[in-house]
Design a protein around this motif. Sequence first.
Motif, mmCIF file in Angstrom:
data_model
loop_
_atom_site.group_PDB
_atom_site.id
_atom_site.type_symbol
_atom_site.label_atom_id
_atom_site.label_comp_id
_atom_site.label_asym_id
_atom_site.label_seq_id
_atom_site.Cartn_x
_atom_site.Cartn_y
_atom_site.Cartn_z
ATOM 1 N N ILE A 17 -3.799 -4.980 -2.986
ATOM 2 C CA ILE A 17 -2.690 -5.018 -3.940
ATOM 3 C C ILE A 17 -2.382 -6.443 -4.403
ATOM 4 N N SER A 18 -2.832 -7.449 -3.645
ATOM 5 C CA SER A 18 -2.581 -8.836 -4.057
ATOM 6 C C SER A 18 -3.322 -9.190 -5.341
ATOM 7 N N LYS A 19 -4.260 -8.339 -5.751
ATOM 8 C CA LYS A 19 -4.972 -8.588 -6.995
ATOM 9 C C LYS A 19 -4.035 -8.507 -8.205
ATOM 10 N N TYR A 20 -2.921 -7.830 -8.049
ATOM 11 C CA TYR A 20 -1.944 -7.718 -9.143
ATOM 12 C C TYR A 20 -1.472 -9.098 -9.606
ATOM 13 N N THR A 21 -1.152 -9.966 -8.655
ATOM 14 C CA THR A 21 -0.696 -11.312 -9.015
ATOM 15 C C THR A 21 -1.870 -12.261 -9.213
ATOM 16 N N MET B 24 -4.913 1.836 -5.337
ATOM 17 C CA MET B 24 -3.920 1.837 -4.263
ATOM 18 C C MET B 24 -2.529 2.235 -4.745
ATOM 19 N N LEU B 25 -2.361 2.418 -6.051
ATOM 20 C CA LEU B 25 -1.024 2.698 -6.581
ATOM 21 C C LEU B 25 -0.499 4.068 -6.193
ATOM 22 N N VAL B 26 -1.401 5.019 -6.096
ATOM 23 C CA VAL B 26 -0.985 6.376 -5.757
ATOM 24 C C VAL B 26 -1.523 6.704 -4.375
ATOM 25 N N ARG B 27 -0.618 6.918 -3.457
ATOM 26 C CA ARG B 27 -1.044 7.261 -2.098
ATOM 27 C C ARG B 27 -1.509 8.711 -2.078
ATOM 28 N N ARG B 28 -2.781 8.893 -1.803
ATOM 29 C CA ARG B 28 -3.351 10.232 -1.870
ATOM 30 C C ARG B 28 -3.356 10.938 -0.523
ATOM 31 N N HIS B 29 -3.120 10.211 0.554
ATOM 32 C CA HIS B 29 -3.201 10.806 1.883
ATOM 33 C C HIS B 29 -2.056 10.277 2.749
ATOM 34 N N LYS C 50 6.958 -2.614 -9.142
ATOM 35 C CA LYS C 50 5.638 -2.034 -8.873
ATOM 36 C C LYS C 50 5.110 -2.507 -7.514
ATOM 37 N N ILE C 51 5.230 -3.805 -7.259
ATOM 38 C CA ILE C 51 4.766 -4.336 -5.969
ATOM 39 C C ILE C 51 5.650 -3.832 -4.837
ATOM 40 N N ARG C 52 6.957 -3.819 -5.070
ATOM 41 C CA ARG C 52 7.882 -3.352 -4.021
ATOM 42 C C ARG C 52 7.571 -1.908 -3.639
ATOM 43 N N LYS C 53 7.290 -1.086 -4.651
ATOM 44 C CA LYS C 53 7.035 0.328 -4.385
ATOM 45 C C LYS C 53 5.763 0.525 -3.555
ATOM 46 N N VAL C 54 4.683 -0.164 -3.913
ATOM 47 C CA VAL C 54 3.437 0.052 -3.196
ATOM 48 C C VAL C 54 3.520 -0.504 -1.777
ATOM 49 N N ILE C 55 4.230 -1.612 -1.585
ATOM 50 C CA ILE C 55 4.416 -2.160 -0.240
ATOM 51 C C ILE C 55 5.184 -1.175 0.625
#
Length: 352
Positions: A173-177, A208-213, A289-294
């Motif tokens: 997810i760090s690729k976002y920044t 990684m944005l949508v948790r599938r499991h 967006k970052i807060r949500k995925v974390i």
Amino acid sequence: MNSFRIPYHLIVEEGIFSRIPDVMGDCIRDVASLKTIIVTEENLKGLFGKILDDIAEDFPESELYLIKKADYDSSVALAKYITMNDIRLVIGFGGGTVLDLAKFAAFVSKAYLISLPTTLSNDSLASPVAVLGTEGKARKSFRCTIPDAILVDVNVIVSAPERQLLSGIGDTISKYTALNDWKIAHTQGNSVVDDFAYMISKMAFNSMLVRRHENLKDKDFIKLLAQALVMGGLAMEIAGSSRPSSGSEHLFNHALEENFSEEVNVPHGIAVAMGSYGAVQFQNRNVAKIRKVIKTYGIPVKPSDWKITKEIFTKAWQQAAATRADRYTVLNETDLSDERLGALYDEMEEIF
């Protein structure tokens, strides 16, 4: 345009470590007969002794090489050993430190390289960069080769601590920044953005944005994470640099490692996820967006949980740019005052 190469194989399957000669036979002729060195470390030999024995049995001309330090001198010493003994194949078995050392040694010695990760904690399994210790606590990124094959045994990854998987998610997810810092550097004439590499790295983040499991150790999720980490590594290979995966959030991690290693010890992927939460605010972007995925994955980025005080947090951000002075990021043009960073620390302590 940068020339690049891709691995012959990326296979994520249960029990793949028991079938290495079979799957590699189509790209490396008589691979099982090659003089081979299996690079790992002592604690992994204790944990996975049976698997290592089975791999050695599949490669009759192999020997086990246990690393003691993941630094530049050790990697060069291994490369010398490989060339002096006419070894043709390097098998790296382990986490990021083992794989980085094996990658650089294989690159210097021009041997084939097969990467067998025992954890999915970062993108070292596929990246064309080896992060090795130099002098003192300093670590430097060295350009090297990507593996000829990356084989991920789901059964081995399932046995790893869940925190290592969280670290791998954090690195992704760090690729976002990182990607936005790459664009910022481009506008300043400091870097050229490769659109294809940018797209692949963004795809890794989006996966990684949508948790599938619900279960991180679900085998399908492990496959998804492995693919995301490999995409990050391939993006760097295509770009010819680490820019698609490394920005100001990674510089924050470097500052922690180089200047505060005696006080704190944060896994790489978790540290860069922590850094991404700050970097996205410095970039004036959507922090939600970052807060949500974390929060979705439960990545432990609360600074005090890792013994990071407000003072260490502040100094790490203020010293971050100096760790890679040639890398232009948002840190070169943002307010890094004690007041602002202190408020960011308090916010993270409350939210996470």
